[in-house]
Design an enzyme around this catalytic site. Structure first.
Site, PDB file in Angstrom:
ATOM      1  N   SER A  83      41.978  62.788  82.113  1.00 18.39           N
ATOM      2  CA  SER A  83      41.433  63.984  82.762  1.00 18.39           C
ATOM      3  C   SER A  83      42.496  64.744  83.557  1.00 18.39           C
ATOM      4  CB  SER A  83      40.294  63.591  83.705  1.00 18.39           C
ATOM      5  OG  SER A  83      39.872  64.740  84.397  1.00 18.39           O
ATOM      6  N   GLY A 103      27.115  69.099  73.264  1.00 13.71           N
ATOM      7  CA  GLY A 103      26.962  69.718  74.580  1.00 13.71           C
ATOM      8  C   GLY A 103      27.764  70.999  74.748  1.00 13.71           C
ATOM      9  N   SER A 113      41.452  67.193  85.549  1.00 12.69           N
ATOM     10  CA  SER A 113      40.693  67.789  86.654  1.00 12.69           C
ATOM     11  C   SER A 113      41.276  67.482  88.033  1.00 12.69           C
ATOM     12  CB  SER A 113      39.227  67.359  86.588  1.00 12.69           C
ATOM     13  OG  SER A 113      38.649  67.908  85.425  1.00 12.69           O
ATOM     14  N   LYS A 161      26.371  64.179  81.270  1.00 13.61           N
ATOM     15  CA  LYS A 161      25.942  65.563  81.501  1.00 13.61           C
ATOM     16  C   LYS A 161      24.434  65.753  81.348  1.00 13.61           C
ATOM     17  CE  LYS A 161      30.092  68.162  80.265  1.00 13.61           C
ATOM     18  NZ  LYS A 161      30.659  69.201  79.408  1.00 13.61           N
ATOM     19  N   ASP A 206      30.603  75.381  82.115  1.00  8.37           N
ATOM     20  CA  ASP A 206      31.278  75.451  80.803  1.00  8.37           C
ATOM     21  C   ASP A 206      30.970  76.782  80.114  1.00  8.37           C
ATOM     22  OD1 ASP A 206      32.565  73.005  80.816  1.00  8.37           O
ATOM     23  OD2 ASP A 206      30.885  71.936  79.912  1.00  8.37           O
ATOM     24  N   ALA A 230      27.493  70.841  67.219  1.00  8.48           N
ATOM     25  CA  ALA A 230      26.208  71.176  67.854  1.00  8.48           C
ATOM     26  C   ALA A 230      25.946  70.255  69.041  1.00  8.48           C
ATOM     27  CB  ALA A 230      25.080  71.069  66.829  1.00  8.48           C
ATOM     28  N   THR A 276      30.968  64.724  83.316  1.00 10.47           N
ATOM     29  CA  THR A 276      31.315  64.908  81.908  1.00 10.47           C
ATOM     30  C   THR A 276      30.680  63.798  81.079  1.00 10.47           C
ATOM     31  OG1 THR A 276      33.124  65.390  80.376  1.00 10.47           O
ATOM     32  CG2 THR A 276      33.578  63.724  82.062  1.00 10.47           C
TER      33      THR A 276
HETATM   34  P1  NAP Z   1      29.633  66.127  72.059  1.00 13.46           P
HETATM   35  O1  NAP Z   1      28.473  66.543  72.893  1.00 13.46           O
HETATM   36  O2  NAP Z   1      29.845  64.699  71.743  1.00 13.46           O
HETATM   37  O3  NAP Z   1      29.504  66.955  70.660  1.00 13.46           O
HETATM   38  C1  NAP Z   1      30.444  66.798  69.654  1.00 13.46           C
HETATM   39  C2  NAP Z   1      29.971  67.525  68.402  1.00 13.46           C
HETATM   40  O4  NAP Z   1      30.964  67.314  67.390  1.00 13.46           O
HETATM   41  C3  NAP Z   1      28.656  66.988  67.841  1.00 13.46           C
HETATM   42  O5  NAP Z   1      27.959  68.025  67.218  1.00 13.46           O
HETATM   43  C4  NAP Z   1      29.152  65.976  66.789  1.00 13.46           C
HETATM   44  O6  NAP Z   1      28.235  65.726  65.762  1.00 13.46           O
HETATM   45  C5  NAP Z   1      30.344  66.731  66.249  1.00 13.46           C
HETATM   46  N1  NAP Z   1      31.259  65.828  65.569  1.00 13.46           N
HETATM   47  C6  NAP Z   1      31.845  64.714  66.042  1.00 13.46           C
HETATM   48  N2  NAP Z   1      32.607  64.134  65.095  1.00 13.46           N
HETATM   49  C7  NAP Z   1      32.488  64.902  63.984  1.00 13.46           C
HETATM   50  C8  NAP Z   1      33.003  64.820  62.673  1.00 13.46           C
HETATM   51  N3  NAP Z   1      33.809  63.825  62.304  1.00 13.46           N
HETATM   52  N4  NAP Z   1      32.656  65.795  61.790  1.00 13.46           N
HETATM   53  C9  NAP Z   1      31.833  66.790  62.162  1.00 13.46           C
HETATM   54  N5  NAP Z   1      31.292  66.921  63.382  1.00 13.46           N
HETATM   55  C10 NAP Z   1      31.616  65.981  64.284  1.00 13.46           C
HETATM   56  O7  NAP Z   1      30.994  66.640  72.692  1.00 13.46           O
HETATM   57  P2  NAP Z   1      31.254  67.977  73.532  1.00 13.46           P
HETATM   58  O8  NAP Z   1      31.053  67.718  74.961  1.00 13.46           O
HETATM   59  O9  NAP Z   1      30.480  69.077  72.915  1.00 13.46           O
HETATM   60  O10 NAP Z   1      32.844  68.173  73.326  1.00 13.46           O
HETATM   61  C11 NAP Z   1      33.378  68.610  72.101  1.00 13.46           C
HETATM   62  C12 NAP Z   1      34.856  68.927  72.301  1.00 13.46           C
HETATM   63  O11 NAP Z   1      35.012  70.017  73.206  1.00 13.46           O
HETATM   64  C13 NAP Z   1      35.666  67.773  72.883  1.00 13.46           C
HETATM   65  O12 NAP Z   1      36.898  67.725  72.244  1.00 13.46           O
HETATM   66  C14 NAP Z   1      35.833  68.162  74.348  1.00 13.46           C
HETATM   67  O13 NAP Z   1      37.001  67.627  74.916  1.00 13.46           O
HETATM   68  C15 NAP Z   1      35.927  69.668  74.238  1.00 13.46           C
HETATM   69  N6  NAP Z   1      35.519  70.366  75.467  1.00 13.46           N
HETATM   70  C16 NAP Z   1      36.425  71.210  76.038  1.00 13.46           C
HETATM   71  C17 NAP Z   1      36.068  71.908  77.178  1.00 13.46           C
HETATM   72  C18 NAP Z   1      37.062  72.847  77.805  1.00 13.46           C
HETATM   73  O14 NAP Z   1      36.907  73.197  78.980  1.00 13.46           O
HETATM   74  N7  NAP Z   1      38.052  73.292  77.075  1.00 13.46           N
HETATM   75  C19 NAP Z   1      34.788  71.757  77.745  1.00 13.46           C
HETATM   76  C20 NAP Z   1      33.888  70.887  77.117  1.00 13.46           C
HETATM   77  C21 NAP Z   1      34.271  70.190  75.975  1.00 13.46           C
HETATM   78  P3  NAP Z   1      27.195  64.478  65.845  1.00 13.46           P
HETATM   79  O15 NAP Z   1      26.185  64.891  66.859  1.00 13.46           O
HETATM   80  O16 NAP Z   1      26.676  64.368  64.475  1.00 13.46           O
HETATM   81  O17 NAP Z   1      28.000  63.291  66.294  1.00 13.46           O
END
Ligand code: NAP
Length: 299
Positions: A17, A139, A19, A73, A109, A137, A69
């Site tokens: 992190s 968080g 942060s 969340k 976010d 799809a 996080t």
């Molecule tokens: P999350 O809630 O776990 O969602 C991840 C998504 O990706 C789900 O839809 C998941 O599908 C899909 N996924 C995972 N592995 C996959 C694969 N092999 N093929 C296709 N789809 C796949 O995670 P999140 O919180 O949304 O975070 C997603 C990314 O955004 C992370 O890398 C995180 O670090 C980044 N992020 C960045 C910020 C920023 O401030 N820049 C803020 C938040 C998040 P399933 O549901 O089928 O597993």
């Protein structure tokens, strides 16, 4: 007046992190004393108990603000007294504060993503093409879709599990209903995240957002966009991932002449908005970014 800000982040794992560096730089720049601690809390075996204990510390004024996080969340929501509308709609809180003796959950976010889109000047892209494609799809996809739908974009959500995309659409339906134009397509639709669907997108999106962890350390060699499918011409690619600063998706897109950005700006913006909630002060974004400048993206 708070003499010493006790802030922190709950999640698991938290090893990488950024942060603490961001928030300590902000406190320092404004002349505040304080700390930003990491609270690594796995979901099991007693995650809820630890979460409740930390929230109690916010209630008692021992802690002045918490970020939340993965994996908490969502699980934190029923433990709070009040939710900001964005957190309620998205179904996730990443910022907790105490206001009028109530534990309030917010989600920075979504506005953080939008603020970074504005910073990049990419919001104006929509003037000639309103179509965005969100990969994933989970968080953060919800936060992004909420932001885009509220801003008048048409959004296609591509997910490997169609039911996850449908659930996302149901969650943002209230926003979608408000922005729905008379006639034409639905403002938010779902497709399967596969080669066939991405090859046949109609209309072509002008903005593509990666909201999956593909490309993020330790999955640097993976891309959510199939590498043998050409990108829509003139698309801009926003990858929420910021570590590594250029993902495989961004690299291929950049080599194809497309504009790209990683999610570092969103990280700073969401942190800045959390900081403002806790301190009531405008966050010093330049200092926050400088604290993690090694990660600055090529855009
Ligand atoms: P999350 O809630 O776990 O969602 C991840 C998504 O990706 C789900 O839809 C998941 O599908 C899909 N996924 C995972 N592995 C996959 C694969 N092999 N093929 C296709 N789809 C796949 O995670 P999140 O919180 O949304 O975070 C997603 C990314 O955004 C992370 O890398 C995180 O670090 C980044 N992020 C960045 C910020 C920023 O401030 N820049 C803020 C938040 C998040 P399933 O549901 O089928 O597993």
């Amino acid at each position: 007046m708070v003499d010493y800000y006790s802030l922190g982040l709950i999640g698991y794992p938290l090893d990488h992190s950024l942060s603490p560096r961001i928030h300590l730089a902000a406190l320092k720049a404004l002349g505040f004393k304080g700390e930003y601690k990491l609270y690594p809390v796995p979901a099991e075996p007693n995650g809820l108990e630890v979460l409740e204990n930390l929230l109690e510390q916010v209630r008692q004024g021992i802690l002045h603000g918490l970020n939340v996080t993965i994996p908490h969340k969502k699980t934190v929501l029923p433990l709070l007294d009040k939710l900001a509308p964005v957190a309620r709609t998205i179904g996730a809180a990443n910022t907790i504060s105490l206001k009028d003796d109530q534990l309030v959950g917010d989600n920075t976010d979504s506005p953080g993503f939008l603020a970074d889109l504005n910073r990049l000047g990419w919001s104006v892209l929509k003037e000639d093409n309103l179509h965005a494609l969100v990969l994933g799809a989970g968080g953060s996809a919800r936060a992004v879709v909420y932001a885009l739908a509220r801003s008048g974009w048409y959004v296609t959500v591509a997910a490997r599990r169609p039911e996850a995309a449908e659930e996302l659409i149901r969650a943002v339906q209230f926003i979608v209903a408000k922005t729905k134009p008379s006639g034409g397509r639905d403002p938010v639709i779902a497709v399967q995240l596969d080669k066939d669907s991405l090859t046949n997108l109609d209309p072509m999106p002008r903005l593509i957002i990666n909201a999956t962890p593909l490309g993020m350390h330790p999955r640097e060699q993976e891309s959510p966009w199939p590498l043998d499918v050409p990108f829509p011409p003139e698309a801009a690619i926003y990858d929420l991932v910021y570590n590594p600063p250029e993902t495989l998706l961004m690299k291929i897109a950049r080599e194809g002449g497309l504009r790209t950005s990683n999610g570092l700006g969103m990280l700073i913006e969401q942190a800045a908005l959390s900081f403002a909630i806790w301190t009531g002060r405008t966050a010093p974004r330049d200092e926050m970014l400088a604290a993690i400048k090694d990660y600055i993206s090529p855009t």
